[in-house]
Design an enzyme around this catalytic site. Structure first.
Site, PDB file in Angstrom:
ATOM      1  N   GLU A 108      -2.875 -12.745  10.881  1.00  0.00           N
ATOM      2  CA  GLU A 108      -3.596 -12.098   9.780  1.00  0.00           C
ATOM      3  C   GLU A 108      -4.650 -13.053   9.229  1.00  0.00           C
ATOM      4  O   GLU A 108      -4.308 -14.158   8.820  1.00  0.00           O
ATOM      5  CB  GLU A 108      -2.617 -11.690   8.675  1.00  0.00           C
ATOM      6  CG  GLU A 108      -1.621 -10.625   9.116  1.00  0.00           C
ATOM      7  CD  GLU A 108      -0.659 -10.233   8.005  1.00  0.00           C
ATOM      8  OE1 GLU A 108      -0.792 -10.745   6.860  1.00  0.00           O
ATOM      9  OE2 GLU A 108       0.255  -9.431   8.257  1.00  0.00           O
ATOM     10  N   HIS A 161      -2.323  -5.683   5.209  1.00  0.00           N
ATOM     11  CA  HIS A 161      -1.143  -6.156   4.473  1.00  0.00           C
ATOM     12  C   HIS A 161      -1.239  -5.714   3.007  1.00  0.00           C
ATOM     13  O   HIS A 161      -1.104  -6.502   2.075  1.00  0.00           O
ATOM     14  CB  HIS A 161      -1.024  -7.684   4.565  1.00  0.00           C
ATOM     15  CG  HIS A 161       0.372  -8.182   4.360  1.00  0.00           C
ATOM     16  ND1 HIS A 161       0.811  -9.367   4.879  1.00  0.00           N
ATOM     17  CD2 HIS A 161       1.427  -7.658   3.692  1.00  0.00           C
ATOM     18  CE1 HIS A 161       2.085  -9.567   4.542  1.00  0.00           C
ATOM     19  NE2 HIS A 161       2.471  -8.535   3.822  1.00  0.00           N
ATOM     20  N   ARG A 220       7.076  -7.817   8.548  1.00  0.00           N
ATOM     21  CA  ARG A 220       6.462  -9.061   8.988  1.00  0.00           C
ATOM     22  C   ARG A 220       5.893  -8.856  10.379  1.00  0.00           C
ATOM     23  O   ARG A 220       6.553  -8.301  11.260  1.00  0.00           O
ATOM     24  CB  ARG A 220       7.481 -10.223   8.998  1.00  0.00           C
ATOM     25  CG  ARG A 220       7.860 -10.732   7.610  1.00  0.00           C
ATOM     26  CD  ARG A 220       6.685 -11.442   6.953  1.00  0.00           C
ATOM     27  NE  ARG A 220       6.992 -11.986   5.636  1.00  0.00           N
ATOM     28  CZ  ARG A 220       6.785 -11.363   4.486  1.00  0.00           C
ATOM     29  NH1 ARG A 220       6.270 -10.142   4.497  1.00  0.00           N
ATOM     30  NH2 ARG A 220       7.075 -11.946   3.341  1.00  0.00           N
TER      31      ARG A 220
END
Length: 316
Positions: free
Chosen positions: A261, A280, A232
């Site tokens: 993000e 990601h 994370r």
């Protein structure tokens, strides 16, 4: 029962998944803002989300008909579990669906950093062929016998440890809940920071782990060490990391997750030669997402059968 998927595009961005397999009636929205949640879950029994913020004020207004929320991922810090429990709504997650793929992403970043691959690619982009015509102009080191510090010993952390051992690396582990593995050397976070050549983060995001890698932590790392995060983004204080990289306090970073993000267009992380950032991608492999969908169905079927699995909130 009626199932609604609030942000189906997050999982099915390439249209290879068949959501109709989840339930007899499935309503799919490509994207949903938090402000649109209440409107879109009316007349639904089951809600599926993927990393969509579901705060307590929205949860407390959720219709009584909703009995199950499935977070289509491992982490569930985006959902107010306390409010869900008060509303008697079961919340499930999808553990271990992406274990190997995320672990492979961490190792991929580690190997690329050890070979200065980002710098080599940038050299080719600007027509610099000195690595071929002169001699290797960038650092290139073996990972065997180097120390890998793994923070968190869940499914992904264990997989990373397994691969690192095959590569001949020495492994240190810092975790709140040691598994008492005789083959694992458990140390404090401070000792791990000080002794590791590579540090890979594999822990959940919560109040205790938010910004666990801050300016002080970065100063404890070796100047030759690399930081890797596939967990994370907010485990790392991103501003402190950028400063540490600019000041050469550490050698570099491999980041599949970021505090924001996507990052801002002018983020210096895009252009740093000692940084690799990826979008990601750890969970986004086709097979991984197909496995994700099958476990979502298992969660829904188990709940409908009266014995829910993968429950992450306390039901009173």
């Amino acid at each position: 029962m009626k199932t609604v998927i609030l942000n189906g595009k997050k999982m099915n961005f390439d249209h290879v998944l068949d959501y109709s397999s989840l339930d007899d009636e499935v309503l799919v929205y490509e994207e949903t803002e938090t402000s649109q949640i209440l409107e879109r879950i009316q007349d639904c029994d089951i809600v599926v989300t993927k990393e969509l913020p579901y705060p307590s004020e929205i949860m407390m207004q959720t219709p009584d008909r909703v009995k199950l929320i499935v977070e289509a991922g491992t982490g569930f810090n985006n959902i107010s579990l306390e409010a869900a429990s008060k509303k008697k709504i079961t919340v499930c997650n999808i553990p271990a669906y992406s274990t190997k793929r995320v672990a492979h992403t961490a190792i991929m970043l580690l190997l690329n950093l050890s070979s200065s691959m980002q710098k080599q690619i940038r050299m080719l982009e600007r027509g610099d062929h000195e690595n071929f015509t002169d001699h290797l102009m960038v650092p290139h080191v073996e990972v065997n016998d180097k120390v890998l510090g793994v923070v968190g010993e869940g499914h992904i952390g264990q997989e990373v440890i397994k691969i690192a051992r095959v590569l001949g690396m020495k492994v240190l582990v810092s975790t709140r809940h040691p598994k008492q593995d005789p083959d694992v050397t458990y140390v404090s976070l401070d000792e791990l920071l000080e002794k590791s050549d590579y540090i890979s983060l594999h822990c959940a995001l919560n109040d205790d782990t938010f910004h666990m890698i801050d300016g002080d932590a970065l100063r404890k790392m070796k100047k030759t060490a690399f930081l890797i995060n596939t967990s994370r983004g907010a485990l790392i204080d991103q501003k402190a990391l950028i400063l540490a990289l600019k000041d050469h306090q550490i050698a570099g970073a491999g980041l599949d997750v970021l505090e924001q993000e996507p990052p801002e267009e002018d983020s210096p992380l895009y252009d740093m030669e000692d940084v690799i950032i990826t979008p990601h991608m750890g969970w986004k492999g086709k097979e991984t997402r197909e496995r994700l969908l099958s476990i979502i169905k298992e969660d829904i079927d188990a709940f409908k059968a009266g014995h829910p699995v993968n429950v992450v909130n306390k039901m009173y």
